[in-house]
Design a protein around this motif. Sequence first.
Motif, PDB file in Angstrom:
ATOM      1  N   VAL A   1       0.879  -1.167   0.000  1.00  0.00           N
ATOM      2  CA  VAL A   1       0.000   0.000   0.000  1.00  0.00           C
ATOM      3  C   VAL A   1       0.919   1.222   0.000  1.00  0.00           C
ATOM      4  N   MET A   2       1.408   1.535  -1.191  1.00  0.00           N
ATOM      5  CA  MET A   2       2.392   2.608  -1.354  1.00  0.00           C
ATOM      6  C   MET A   2       2.067   3.485  -2.551  1.00  0.00           C
ATOM      7  N   GLY A   3       0.819   3.422  -3.023  1.00  0.00           N
ATOM      8  CA  GLY A   3       0.433   4.260  -4.154  1.00  0.00           C
ATOM      9  C   GLY A   3      -0.006   5.636  -3.659  1.00  0.00           C
ATOM     10  N   ILE A   4      -0.944   6.234  -4.363  1.00  0.00           N
ATOM     11  CA  ILE A   4      -1.409   7.567  -3.970  1.00  0.00           C
ATOM     12  C   ILE A   4      -2.144   7.475  -2.629  1.00  0.00           C
ATOM     13  N   GLY A   5      -1.822   8.419  -1.733  1.00  0.00           N
ATOM     14  CA  GLY A   5      -2.566   8.498  -0.479  1.00  0.00           C
ATOM     15  C   GLY A   5      -1.764   8.054   0.722  1.00  0.00           C
ATOM     16  N   GLU A   6      -2.283   8.411   1.890  1.00  0.00           N
ATOM     17  CA  GLU A   6      -1.676   7.983   3.155  1.00  0.00           C
ATOM     18  C   GLU A   6      -2.625   6.947   3.758  1.00  0.00           C
ATOM     19  N   PRO A   7      -2.224   5.659   3.742  1.00  0.00           N
ATOM     20  CA  PRO A   7      -3.151   4.605   4.183  1.00  0.00           C
ATOM     21  C   PRO A   7      -3.686   4.801   5.599  1.00  0.00           C
ATOM     22  N   PHE A   8      -2.835   5.315   6.508  1.00  0.00           N
ATOM     23  CA  PHE A   8      -3.318   5.454   7.885  1.00  0.00           C
ATOM     24  C   PHE A   8      -4.196   6.690   8.074  1.00  0.00           C
TER      25      PHE A   8
ATOM     26  N   SER B   1       2.612   1.166   4.071  1.00  0.00           N
ATOM     27  CA  SER B   1       3.623   2.205   4.274  1.00  0.00           C
ATOM     28  C   SER B   1       2.956   3.485   4.775  1.00  0.00           C
ATOM     29  N   THR B   2       3.510   4.060   5.842  1.00  0.00           N
ATOM     30  CA  THR B   2       2.935   5.297   6.379  1.00  0.00           C
ATOM     31  C   THR B   2       4.022   6.355   6.565  1.00  0.00           C
ATOM     32  N   CYS B   3       3.609   7.618   6.453  1.00  0.00           N
ATOM     33  CA  CYS B   3       4.554   8.708   6.671  1.00  0.00           C
ATOM     34  C   CYS B   3       4.738   8.978   8.162  1.00  0.00           C
ATOM     35  N   GLY B   4       4.022   8.222   9.014  1.00  0.00           N
ATOM     36  CA  GLY B   4       4.277   8.342  10.451  1.00  0.00           C
ATOM     37  C   GLY B   4       3.134   8.911  11.265  1.00  0.00           C
TER      38      GLY B   4
ATOM     39  N   LEU C   1      16.957   2.351   0.886  1.00  0.00           N
ATOM     40  CA  LEU C   1      17.309   3.644   0.305  1.00  0.00           C
ATOM     41  C   LEU C   1      16.627   3.752  -1.056  1.00  0.00           C
ATOM     42  N   ILE C   2      15.863   4.822  -1.258  1.00  0.00           N
ATOM     43  CA  ILE C   2      15.099   4.976  -2.503  1.00  0.00           C
ATOM     44  C   ILE C   2      15.736   6.063  -3.360  1.00  0.00           C
ATOM     45  N   PRO C   3      16.273   5.695  -4.534  1.00  0.00           N
ATOM     46  CA  PRO C   3      16.763   6.746  -5.435  1.00  0.00           C
ATOM     47  C   PRO C   3      15.586   7.652  -5.792  1.00  0.00           C
ATOM     48  N   TYR C   4      15.761   8.953  -5.616  1.00  0.00           N
ATOM     49  CA  TYR C   4      14.652   9.889  -5.843  1.00  0.00           C
ATOM     50  C   TYR C   4      14.293   9.959  -7.325  1.00  0.00           C
ATOM     51  N   ASN C   5      13.007   9.940  -7.610  1.00  0.00           N
ATOM     52  CA  ASN C   5      12.544  10.131  -8.986  1.00  0.00           C
ATOM     53  C   ASN C   5      12.175  11.585  -9.173  1.00  0.00           C
ATOM     54  N   GLU C   6      12.935  12.252 -10.003  1.00  0.00           N
ATOM     55  CA  GLU C   6      12.681  13.678 -10.190  1.00  0.00           C
ATOM     56  C   GLU C   6      11.389  13.887 -10.969  1.00  0.00           C
TER      57      GLU C   6
ATOM     58  N   LEU D   1      10.613   7.470   6.574  1.00  0.00           N
ATOM     59  CA  LEU D   1      11.338   8.281   7.555  1.00  0.00           C
ATOM     60  C   LEU D   1      12.017   9.474   6.864  1.00  0.00           C
ATOM     61  N   HIS D   2      12.862   9.160   5.905  1.00  0.00           N
ATOM     62  CA  HIS D   2      13.459  10.145   4.988  1.00  0.00           C
ATOM     63  C   HIS D   2      14.375  11.202   5.610  1.00  0.00           C
ATOM     64  N   ALA D   3      14.563  11.178   6.922  1.00  0.00           N
ATOM     65  CA  ALA D   3      15.469  12.158   7.529  1.00  0.00           C
ATOM     66  C   ALA D   3      15.913  11.661   8.901  1.00  0.00           C
TER      67      ALA D   3
ATOM     68  N   ALA E   1       6.866   5.241 -11.116  1.00  0.00           N
ATOM     69  CA  ALA E   1       7.771   5.020  -9.989  1.00  0.00           C
ATOM     70  C   ALA E   1       7.262   5.714  -8.729  1.00  0.00           C
ATOM     71  N   CYS E   2       7.909   5.396  -7.607  1.00  0.00           N
ATOM     72  CA  CYS E   2       7.526   5.966  -6.319  1.00  0.00           C
ATOM     73  C   CYS E   2       7.394   7.473  -6.431  1.00  0.00           C
ATOM     74  N   GLY E   3       6.307   7.991  -5.940  1.00  0.00           N
ATOM     75  CA  GLY E   3       6.145   9.438  -5.879  1.00  0.00           C
ATOM     76  C   GLY E   3       5.740  10.072  -7.196  1.00  0.00           C
TER      77      GLY E   3
HETATM   78  N1  SAH Z   1       1.794   7.921   2.302  1.00  0.00           N
HETATM   79  C1  SAH Z   1       2.497   6.678   2.471  1.00  0.00           C
HETATM   80  C2  SAH Z   1       2.381   5.831   1.248  1.00  0.00           C
HETATM   81  C3  SAH Z   1       3.102   6.379   0.028  1.00  0.00           C
HETATM   82  S1  SAH Z   1       4.442   5.323  -0.223  1.00  0.00           S
HETATM   83  C4  SAH Z   1       3.919   6.948   2.892  1.00  0.00           C
HETATM   84  O1  SAH Z   1       4.300   8.100   2.943  1.00  0.00           O
HETATM   85  O2  SAH Z   1       4.618   6.022   3.259  1.00  0.00           O
HETATM   86  C5  SAH Z   1       5.372   6.048  -1.418  1.00  0.00           C
HETATM   87  C6  SAH Z   1       6.836   6.084  -1.002  1.00  0.00           C
HETATM   88  O3  SAH Z   1       7.567   6.748  -2.045  1.00  0.00           O
HETATM   89  C7  SAH Z   1       7.026   6.904   0.247  1.00  0.00           C
HETATM   90  O4  SAH Z   1       8.104   6.431   1.000  1.00  0.00           O
HETATM   91  C8  SAH Z   1       7.348   8.256  -0.351  1.00  0.00           C
HETATM   92  O5  SAH Z   1       7.980   9.087   0.565  1.00  0.00           O
HETATM   93  C9  SAH Z   1       8.239   7.861  -1.507  1.00  0.00           C
HETATM   94  N2  SAH Z   1       8.344   8.896  -2.540  1.00  0.00           N
HETATM   95  C10 SAH Z   1       7.527   9.944  -2.727  1.00  0.00           C
HETATM   96  N3  SAH Z   1       7.933  10.677  -3.784  1.00  0.00           N
HETATM   97  C11 SAH Z   1       9.016  10.051  -4.288  1.00  0.00           C
HETATM   98  C12 SAH Z   1       9.860  10.290  -5.398  1.00  0.00           C
HETATM   99  N4  SAH Z   1       9.640  11.308  -6.233  1.00  0.00           N
HETATM  100  N5  SAH Z   1      10.874   9.444  -5.632  1.00  0.00           N
HETATM  101  C13 SAH Z   1      11.058   8.373  -4.834  1.00  0.00           C
HETATM  102  N6  SAH Z   1      10.286   8.079  -3.780  1.00  0.00           N
HETATM  103  C14 SAH Z   1       9.274   8.913  -3.493  1.00  0.00           C
END
Ligand code: SAH
Length: 334
Positions: free
Chosen positions: A148-155, A184-187, A279-284, A208-210, A325-327
């Motif tokens: 559960v990591m698509g659009i939205g905050e599951p919690f 997956s939750t942002c906390g 570790l997630i490589p950021y998708n610009e 967590l991201h930081a 991709a993520c985000g």
């Molecule tokens: N709201 C939940 C579920 C979304 S999960 C959460 O925050 O966990 C999606 C994951 O991809 C999260 O870890 C999010 O922070 C990360 N993410 C968001 N934008 C991104 C991007 N542009 N590149 C890579 N990861 C990204």
Amino acid sequence: MNYTPKMLKDYLANLGEKSFKQTQIYEWLYQKKVYDFDKFSNVSKTLQEHLKQDFNLDFIKIEQVLEGPLVKKFLFRLLDGEKIEAVLMEHDYGLSVCVSSQVGCNMGCRFCESGRLKKVRNLETYEIVEQIILIEEYIKMRISHVVVMGIGEPFDNYNNIINFVTIINDAKGLAIGSRHITISTCGLVPKIKEFMTLDWQVNLAISLHAPTNEIRNKIMPVNQVYSLDILIDTIKEYIAKTNRRVTIEYVMLNMVNDKEEDAEALAKLLKGMNVYVNLIPYNETAHIEFKRSSKERIDKFFNILKKHKINVTIRKEFGGNIKAACGQLRSESD
Ligand code: SAH
């Protein structure tokens, strides 16, 4: 259908029906995939009429499918016209689907495309379940893993997510094993606490991201409500209570959270905890100013965590070219 087995049993009990009818109804819906109550041949005409009156079996629809190597992105149209997305990924261990939990998102993480749109509404349970059913139908194969990591905050849509997991995990539902499901939750701390009382085997991932409040406040507004220290204490409590390893997601943002001192601080923060860092490589994305950390910076960060004996992996990348991709998911197609 939004009903979990328990809800359906209660409904049947109210009608004076036997509770085993619940498993029969689940078999029609989730195993035989028959969506017409008149065809439920082991169900009495009277019960069929009640079901017809009380439940709607109209499906959300696949509007578009984009295909990349080992990945497909599905755009769905909901019955009220809203749009959401889900992503199918082929791993060596099976097929996994990343589902959306809301139309839009209110968490406002600065680096995330999905968060640019405010939440329009929560998804109902059936709208989350049907993302999986429709993808299974489309590819004519079973899905083994769900994240559960698509659009939205599951919690932020807690009850529907819990019911969703209950249905897909049920042996007569989609029968997807708990350990193959990740939320997956942002906390959202109070919901993590509520979730741990269920004592489920479902995986929990934390965005967590930081490693410090200073950085986290800048990129994740949720940190101003539930700060890092409170979140870490809650994760510790979760691990102690459930005995489950927690995944820590950490998106690598160039010069924002990817410095050597950040890796050192993260290692210190997580020391001794039963976690694994992804570790997630950021998708610009076009509209957002953050940049992806270079491979060298990611490797250096990775090695510092390793040196401190933290379990760490770099997330395999999927879907960049089809914006899956993520985000990169959003509720409106570009
Ligand atoms: N709201 C939940 C579920 C979304 S999960 C959460 O925050 O966990 C999606 C994951 O991809 C999260 O870890 C999010 O922070 C990360 N993410 C968001 N934008 C991104 C991007 N542009 N590149 C890579 N990861 C990204």
